[in-house]
Design an enzyme around this catalytic site. Structure first.
Site, mmCIF file in Angstrom:
data_model
loop_
_atom_site.group_PDB
_atom_site.id
_atom_site.type_symbol
_atom_site.label_atom_id
_atom_site.label_comp_id
_atom_site.label_asym_id
_atom_site.label_seq_id
_atom_site.Cartn_x
_atom_site.Cartn_y
_atom_site.Cartn_z
ATOM 1 N NE ARG A 229 -4.352 -1.221 0.195
ATOM 2 C CZ ARG A 229 -4.582 -2.231 -0.638
ATOM 3 N NH1 ARG A 229 -3.692 -2.570 -1.556
ATOM 4 N NH2 ARG A 229 -5.717 -2.906 -0.591
ATOM 5 C CG HIS A 277 -3.595 -0.366 -6.795
ATOM 6 N ND1 HIS A 277 -3.886 0.209 -5.586
ATOM 7 C CD2 HIS A 277 -3.720 -1.698 -6.589
ATOM 8 C CE1 HIS A 277 -4.191 -0.728 -4.699
ATOM 9 N NE2 HIS A 277 -4.087 -1.912 -5.301
HETATM 10 P P1 NDP Z 1 -2.103 -11.715 4.423
HETATM 11 O O1 NDP Z 1 -2.892 -11.222 5.568
HETATM 12 O O2 NDP Z 1 -2.359 -13.104 3.932
HETATM 13 O O3 NDP Z 1 -0.546 -11.630 4.773
HETATM 14 C C1 NDP Z 1 0.004 -10.518 5.373
HETATM 15 C C2 NDP Z 1 1.459 -10.815 5.690
HETATM 16 O O4 NDP Z 1 2.060 -9.624 6.215
HETATM 17 C C3 NDP Z 1 1.594 -11.903 6.762
HETATM 18 O O5 NDP Z 1 2.730 -12.705 6.510
HETATM 19 C C4 NDP Z 1 1.817 -11.083 8.035
HETATM 20 O O6 NDP Z 1 2.539 -11.741 9.061
HETATM 21 C C5 NDP Z 1 2.631 -9.928 7.481
HETATM 22 N N1 NDP Z 1 2.573 -8.781 8.382
HETATM 23 C C6 NDP Z 1 1.477 -8.086 8.793
HETATM 24 N N2 NDP Z 1 1.825 -7.134 9.675
HETATM 25 C C7 NDP Z 1 3.158 -7.241 9.844
HETATM 26 C C8 NDP Z 1 4.096 -6.577 10.658
HETATM 27 N N3 NDP Z 1 3.720 -5.581 11.502
HETATM 28 N N4 NDP Z 1 5.383 -6.956 10.598
HETATM 29 C C9 NDP Z 1 5.764 -7.959 9.778
HETATM 30 N N5 NDP Z 1 4.928 -8.649 8.971
HETATM 31 C C10 NDP Z 1 3.637 -8.291 9.013
HETATM 32 O O7 NDP Z 1 -2.284 -10.675 3.249
HETATM 33 P P2 NDP Z 1 -2.145 -10.908 1.663
HETATM 34 O O8 NDP Z 1 -0.865 -11.599 1.399
HETATM 35 O O9 NDP Z 1 -3.379 -11.510 1.123
HETATM 36 O O10 NDP Z 1 -2.118 -9.389 1.143
HETATM 37 C C11 NDP Z 1 -1.098 -8.523 1.566
HETATM 38 C C12 NDP Z 1 -1.332 -7.116 1.055
HETATM 39 O O11 NDP Z 1 -1.069 -7.033 -0.334
HETATM 40 C C13 NDP Z 1 -2.752 -6.579 1.177
HETATM 41 O O12 NDP Z 1 -3.059 -6.197 2.503
HETATM 42 C C14 NDP Z 1 -2.699 -5.391 0.237
HETATM 43 O O13 NDP Z 1 -2.209 -4.261 0.938
HETATM 44 C C15 NDP Z 1 -1.672 -5.820 -0.806
HETATM 45 N N6 NDP Z 1 -2.302 -6.081 -2.107
HETATM 46 C C16 NDP Z 1 -1.888 -5.353 -3.184
HETATM 47 C C17 NDP Z 1 -2.417 -5.594 -4.426
HETATM 48 C C18 NDP Z 1 -1.912 -4.840 -5.615
HETATM 49 O O14 NDP Z 1 -2.446 -5.005 -6.707
HETATM 50 N N7 NDP Z 1 -0.887 -4.023 -5.456
HETATM 51 C C19 NDP Z 1 -3.441 -6.613 -4.651
HETATM 52 C C20 NDP Z 1 -3.802 -7.306 -3.453
HETATM 53 C C21 NDP Z 1 -3.259 -7.047 -2.236
HETATM 54 P P3 NDP Z 1 1.958 -13.082 9.735
HETATM 55 O O15 NDP Z 1 2.191 -14.176 8.691
HETATM 56 O O16 NDP Z 1 2.801 -13.255 10.929
HETATM 57 O O17 NDP Z 1 0.512 -12.828 9.996
HETATM 58 C C1 OXD Z 2 -6.418 -5.606 -2.907
HETATM 59 C C2 OXD Z 2 -5.962 -4.691 -3.960
HETATM 60 O O1 OXD Z 2 -6.194 -5.332 -1.723
HETATM 61 O O2 OXD Z 2 -6.404 -4.861 -5.120
HETATM 62 O O3 OXD Z 2 -7.026 -6.639 -3.226
HETATM 63 O O4 OXD Z 2 -5.156 -3.815 -3.696
#
Ligand code: NDP
Ligand code: OXD
Length: 314
Positions: A229, A277
């Site tokens: 993000r 994005h």
């Molecule tokens: P998940 O919830 O499956 O995974 C999040 C990961 O981030 C987990 O491994 C989590 O750790 C880690 N995490 C969260 N907080 C912290 C922290 N404070 N310190 C270290 N690690 C942390 O999310 P997704 O993989 O499904 O999605 C991740 C992000 O990708 C979304 O929230 C969104 O912002 C972004 N996204 C972007 C898109 C784009 O087109 N650019 C499309 C879709 C999503 P733990 O394993 O320990 O819980």
């Molecule tokens: C999502 C994105 O969070 O598209 O799915 O950014």
């Protein structure tokens, strides 16, 4: 339309292909009635919501709401609404979304590994200078976020032969990936990384995490791939790091302000590639099945995976 005997799911998502979603959800859902905003004649009848890009206060108008399904994986926008009803939020875990993120991260990691960002600048000066990259097994790539998306990316990069590290909030084991966790693990994770990938959710802990302090730990001339993000990145710190050569190039898919304003420095910076994005998309035909399966579990009173932890913020 008035409510029938089945519970109502209200699809209210902005900026998406509503008719594709309507068709996919109709095909996948058997035990709920689907309403598509603004066709919602009876607010009291709405039991489930499907949300994306709604204005603050939107969901507060449905007093019998029992759960909200996010159309996206990231729920930062939804959680930013202080008036959001205190119901479970189910985030999007779509296999096609994960495939797209893997494609994007692998594409840009290979781009930077094979120094295409340097050739792009050489071409601007008609410079012919072949450059030999390190062997893939020597290239250190760090993936921030090892969840549904980051975990798949880290594994795909490891399968290609990269030397991959991963960072998460809690301890995690991933085959072929050296893992680190928590704030205490961040410096060791970042030390000497040559390509840094961010696929973190935006939370109070991760806002501004891509900053000068972190960049200072990377290998000189490292590259950044940012698909989490926009607010993860301290933009001025990136511009400074690019100016000093600490960071050689950045692929940015997400921004603090979207669409990125035309006057923003990133558009014309030779070290920055702007992607609007578009790293990964949710596909109605696969995602509707996931929503239907989770809805079924909710209706049967079974546990549902992918519920957001409001405390953790993702
Ligand atoms: P998940 O919830 O499956 O995974 C999040 C990961 O981030 C987990 O491994 C989590 O750790 C880690 N995490 C969260 N907080 C912290 C922290 N404070 N310190 C270290 N690690 C942390 O999310 P997704 O993989 O499904 O999605 C991740 C992000 O990708 C979304 O929230 C969104 O912002 C972004 N996204 C972007 C898109 C784009 O087109 N650019 C499309 C879709 C999503 P733990 O394993 O320990 O819980
Ligand atoms: C999502 C994105 O969070 O598209 O799915 O950014």
């Amino acid at each position: 339309m008035v409510a029938g005997s089945q519970p109502v799911l209200l699809f209210a998502c902005e900026g998406v292909d509503t008719s594709a979603w309507r068709d996919a959800l109709k095909a996948a859902l058997s035990s709920v009635e689907l309403w598509v905003w603004p066709d919602a004649p009876d607010a009291d009848a709405v039991v489930f919501g499907m949300a994306w890009g709604n204005p603050p206060g939107f969901w507060r108008s449905f007093p019998n709401l029992q759960a909200i399904f996010s159309l996206g994986a990231g729920v930062d926008g939804l959680l930013a609404d202080a008036t959001l009803p205190a119901v479970p939020i189910v985030r999007m875990v779509d296999p096609s979304l994960a495939d797209g993120m893997v494609e994007f991260v692998v594409m840009r990691t290979l781009h930077h590994h094979r120094l295409v960002h340097v050739y792009e600048q050489q071409q601007a000066n008609a410079t012919w200078r072949p450059l030999r990259p390190p062997r893939i097994g020597r290239r250190r790539v760090g993936v921030m976020g090892l969840g549904e998306l980051g975990g798949r990316c880290a594994r795909a990069l490891a399968d290609l032969g990269f030397q991959v590290r991963g960072w998460s909030r809690r301890p995690k084991a991933l085959e072929g990936v050296e893992t680190f966790h928590g704030p205490a693990g961040l410096p060791a994770f970042a030390d000497g990384c040559e390509i840094l990938v961010c696929v973190l959710p935006l939370t109070s802990e991760t806002e501004g995490i891509l900053n000068a302090q972190l960049f200072a730990r990377l290998a000189p001339g490292a590259c950044l791939i940012q698909a989490g993000r926009g607010a993860h990145l301290v933009e001025a710190d990136l511009l400074d790091a690019l100016a000093s050569g600490r960071i050689a190039a950045a692929t940015l898919d997400v921004f603090r302000s979207e669409p990125l304003p035309p006057e923003h420095a990133f558009w014309r910076h030779p070290g920055v590639r702007v992607i609007p994005h578009a790293a990964a998309f949710t596909y109605p035909e696969t995602a509707a099945e996931v929503v239907a399966a989770n809805l079924g579990r909710l209706l049967r009173g079974e546990p549902v995976a992918d519920i957001v932890d409001p405390q953790a913020g993702y």
